[in-house]
Design a protein around this motif. Structure first.
Motif, short mmCIF file in Angstrom:
data_model
loop_
_atom_site.label_atom_id
_atom_site.label_comp_id
_atom_site.label_asym_id
_atom_site.label_seq_id
_atom_site.Cartn_x
_atom_site.Cartn_y
_atom_site.Cartn_z
N HIS A 34 0.84 -1.21 0.00
CA HIS A 34 0.00 0.00 0.00
C HIS A 34 0.87 1.25 0.00
CE1 HIS A 34 -2.88 -2.89 2.14
NE2 HIS A 34 -3.30 -2.75 0.88
N VAL A 35 0.40 2.27 -0.74
CA VAL A 35 1.14 3.53 -0.79
C VAL A 35 0.57 4.46 0.28
CG1 VAL A 35 1.81 5.48 -2.24
CG2 VAL A 35 1.46 3.22 -3.27
N LEU A 36 1.40 4.85 1.24
CA LEU A 36 0.93 5.64 2.38
C LEU A 36 0.95 7.14 2.09
CD1 LEU A 36 2.68 3.75 5.32
CD2 LEU A 36 0.49 3.26 4.21
N GLU A 37 1.94 7.56 1.30
CA GLU A 37 2.02 8.97 0.93
C GLU A 37 2.73 9.04 -0.41
OE1 GLU A 37 3.91 11.52 3.83
OE2 GLU A 37 3.99 13.21 2.44
N ARG A 38 2.32 9.99 -1.25
CA ARG A 38 2.97 10.06 -2.56
C ARG A 38 3.33 11.48 -2.95
NH1 ARG A 38 -0.05 6.90 -6.43
NH2 ARG A 38 -1.09 5.70 -4.82
N VAL A 39 4.33 11.57 -3.83
CA VAL A 39 4.80 12.85 -4.34
C VAL A 39 5.10 12.64 -5.82
CG1 VAL A 39 6.65 14.57 -4.24
CG2 VAL A 39 6.00 13.38 -2.17
N SER A 40 4.80 13.64 -6.65
CA SER A 40 5.24 13.51 -8.04
C SER A 40 5.59 14.88 -8.60
CB SER A 40 4.18 12.81 -8.89
OG SER A 40 3.22 13.73 -9.33
N ARG A 41 6.44 14.87 -9.59
CA ARG A 41 6.86 16.13 -10.22
C ARG A 41 7.40 15.82 -11.62
NH1 ARG A 41 12.02 18.41 -7.30
NH2 ARG A 41 10.64 18.47 -5.50
N ASP A 42 7.63 16.87 -12.41
CA ASP A 42 8.19 16.65 -13.74
C ASP A 42 9.62 16.13 -13.63
OD1 ASP A 42 5.91 17.51 -14.94
OD2 ASP A 42 6.59 19.58 -15.24
N THR A 43 10.00 15.30 -14.58
CA THR A 43 11.37 14.79 -14.59
C THR A 43 12.32 15.89 -15.09
OG1 THR A 43 10.54 12.61 -15.18
CG2 THR A 43 12.88 12.99 -15.50
N PRO A 44 13.34 16.23 -14.30
CA PRO A 44 14.32 17.18 -14.82
C PRO A 44 15.18 16.47 -15.86
CG PRO A 44 14.62 16.75 -12.45
CD PRO A 44 13.69 15.72 -12.97
N THR A 45 15.13 16.93 -17.07
CA THR A 45 15.86 16.21 -18.13
C THR A 45 17.19 16.87 -18.47
OG1 THR A 45 14.49 17.44 -19.69
CG2 THR A 45 13.84 15.19 -19.26
N THR A 46 17.51 17.94 -17.75
CA THR A 46 18.71 18.70 -18.12
C THR A 46 20.01 17.98 -17.78
OG1 THR A 46 18.33 19.85 -16.04
CG2 THR A 46 17.72 21.01 -18.06
N SER A 47 20.13 17.46 -16.56
CA SER A 47 21.41 16.84 -16.19
C SER A 47 21.20 15.80 -15.11
CB SER A 47 22.36 17.92 -15.65
OG SER A 47 21.89 18.34 -14.38
N PRO A 48 22.14 14.86 -14.97
CA PRO A 48 22.05 13.87 -13.89
C PRO A 48 22.03 14.55 -12.53
CG PRO A 48 23.71 13.20 -15.49
CD PRO A 48 23.28 14.59 -15.87
N ALA A 49 22.72 15.68 -12.38
CA ALA A 49 22.74 16.37 -11.08
C ALA A 49 21.35 16.88 -10.72
CB ALA A 49 23.74 17.54 -11.13
N ALA A 50 20.60 17.35 -11.72
CA ALA A 50 19.24 17.84 -11.45
C ALA A 50 18.33 16.69 -11.01
CB ALA A 50 18.68 18.52 -12.70
N VAL A 51 18.51 15.52 -11.60
CA VAL A 51 17.70 14.35 -11.19
C VAL A 51 18.05 13.98 -9.75
CG1 VAL A 51 17.15 11.94 -11.66
CG2 VAL A 51 17.53 13.50 -13.56
N LEU A 52 19.33 14.01 -9.44
CA LEU A 52 19.78 13.68 -8.09
C LEU A 52 19.19 14.66 -7.07
CD1 LEU A 52 21.61 11.68 -6.64
CD2 LEU A 52 23.51 13.28 -6.96
N ASP A 53 19.18 15.94 -7.42
CA ASP A 53 18.58 16.94 -6.54
C ASP A 53 17.10 16.65 -6.31
OD1 ASP A 53 20.87 18.33 -6.15
OD2 ASP A 53 20.48 19.84 -7.71
N ALA A 54 16.40 16.31 -7.40
CA ALA A 54 14.97 16.01 -7.30
C ALA A 54 14.74 14.82 -6.38
CB ALA A 54 14.38 15.74 -8.69
#
Ligand code: ZN
Length: 343
Positions: A26-46
């Protein structure tokens, strides 16, 4: 007690979806957002932000990431992702340093299949294949409670089995791959061709999207088909038939008990799966003289990747702890053995 909750993150080409998942899936809490496609560092930050947010209300010890891309056999490095800037990205270690959680990285299709096997349509099935129909075809094989990754981690790319030599061009560089005939993209290609030819079917599709051709996708076709539109039904029938042929090939190779079909196009349910079942029965080698696998729709929908990644991380941590307790410490662990095998 300590390992009850796990975070799952599903990183797709357009959205990052994350949630806290309990022992029952079961999913107790969820979050979603757009995928940062600019750099691996931006994905890591997200990822860092999402994990911090979810940990505010929940105590978690493991984090699973399902990523659209090729993940190596040690489940630590994304070798390549078609939609993101990852090339040999050591994602697991980077996220582990950042979050101090036990992290596992896997292909999104493996994560989705795991979720269906643990909590969804394929519970207690000893050999199952999961096919996720989206832009392409995601595939995964779970045998005896383990995803079959292959020697290099790339197993399950069923969408790139060639079914029509010299056929439609595929993004992978080959021609005639299954996913050019049996995916959401195949429906879109068919729909857009009808628009360009000025057919009535094309006009009905355009009406659905206020004239914006870009918005014509598999879901629009499925919607029309459910209302009885004969051309949309025919288009799904064709895609389903190709899917059935692909599944018959997979049955010849792997002989699983169950095929689970997920992804947006599976919304069409019987309109897709019935033609698939018929083509499967027509094509299956040894038909009439062998038990036949079932073809069913996935149960967990869009959450499968997130739930599967979370649960896989928890399960693998438990298994590796158990093995560590059992195995005397010699010969440099799993990595040592892996590199030794090739030397
Ligand atoms: Zn291909």
């Amino acid at each position: 007690m300590a390992e009850r909750l796990s975070i799952g993150i599903d990183i797709g080409g357009t959205r990052v979806k994350a949630g806290v998942v309990d022992l029952d899936g079961h999913v107790l809490e969820r979050v979603s957002r757009d995928t940062p496609t600019t750099s691996p560092a931006a994905v890591l930050d997200a990822i860092g932000d999402i994990v911090a947010k979810l940990r505010q209300n929940h105590h978690v010890t493991t984090l699973g990431i399902g990523a659209a891309g090729f993940v190596d056999a040690t489940q630590s490095t994304v070798l390549f992702s078609p939609h993101l800037a990852w090339r040999h990205e050591p994602l697991r270690d980077a996220v582990q340093r950042r979050t101090r959680l036990s992290v596992l990285v896997d292909n999104d299709a493996n994560a989705a299949a795991w979720a269906e096997w643990r909590f969804g349509a394929a519970q207690n099935e000893e050999a199952m294949i999961c096919l996720t129909l989206g832009t392409g075809i995601g595939g995964s094989l779970v045998i005896d409670g383990r995803p079959h990754r292959g020697r290099f981690g790339i197993a399950g790319e069923f969408g790139h089995m060639i079914v029509v030599p010299g056929g439609r061009a595929c993004e992978c560089g080959n021609h005639g791959c299954l996913e050019q005939y049996a995916s959401g993209n195949a429906l879109i290609r068919d729909a857009r061709a009808a628009v360009e030819r000025g057919e009535d079917y094309g006009k009905r599709l355009l009406e659905r999207v206020d004239g914006d051709l870009e918005q014509v996708n598999g879901l629009v076709v499925c919607g029309l088909a459910r209302e009885g539109d004969e051309d949309a039904i025919r288009s799904l029938d064709e895609v389903g038939s190709w899917l059935g042929i692909g599944i018959a090939n997979l049955a010849a190779a792997f002989d699983p008990g169950l095929f689970v079909v997920g992804g947006g196009v599976s919304d069409a349910d019987g309109l897709l799966l019935e033609p698939a079942r018929e083509a499967f029965r027509r094509t299956l080698t040894g038909r009439g003289f062998r038990p036949e696998a079932l073809i069913v729709r996935a149960h967990l929908g869009n959450d499968a990747g997130m739930i599967g990644a979370a649960d896989m991380a928890r399960t693998m941590r438990r298994r590796s702890r158990r093995n560590r307790r059992r195995r005397p410490r010699t010969e440099g662990g799993a990595l040592g053995r892996l590199s030794g095998r090739r030397a």
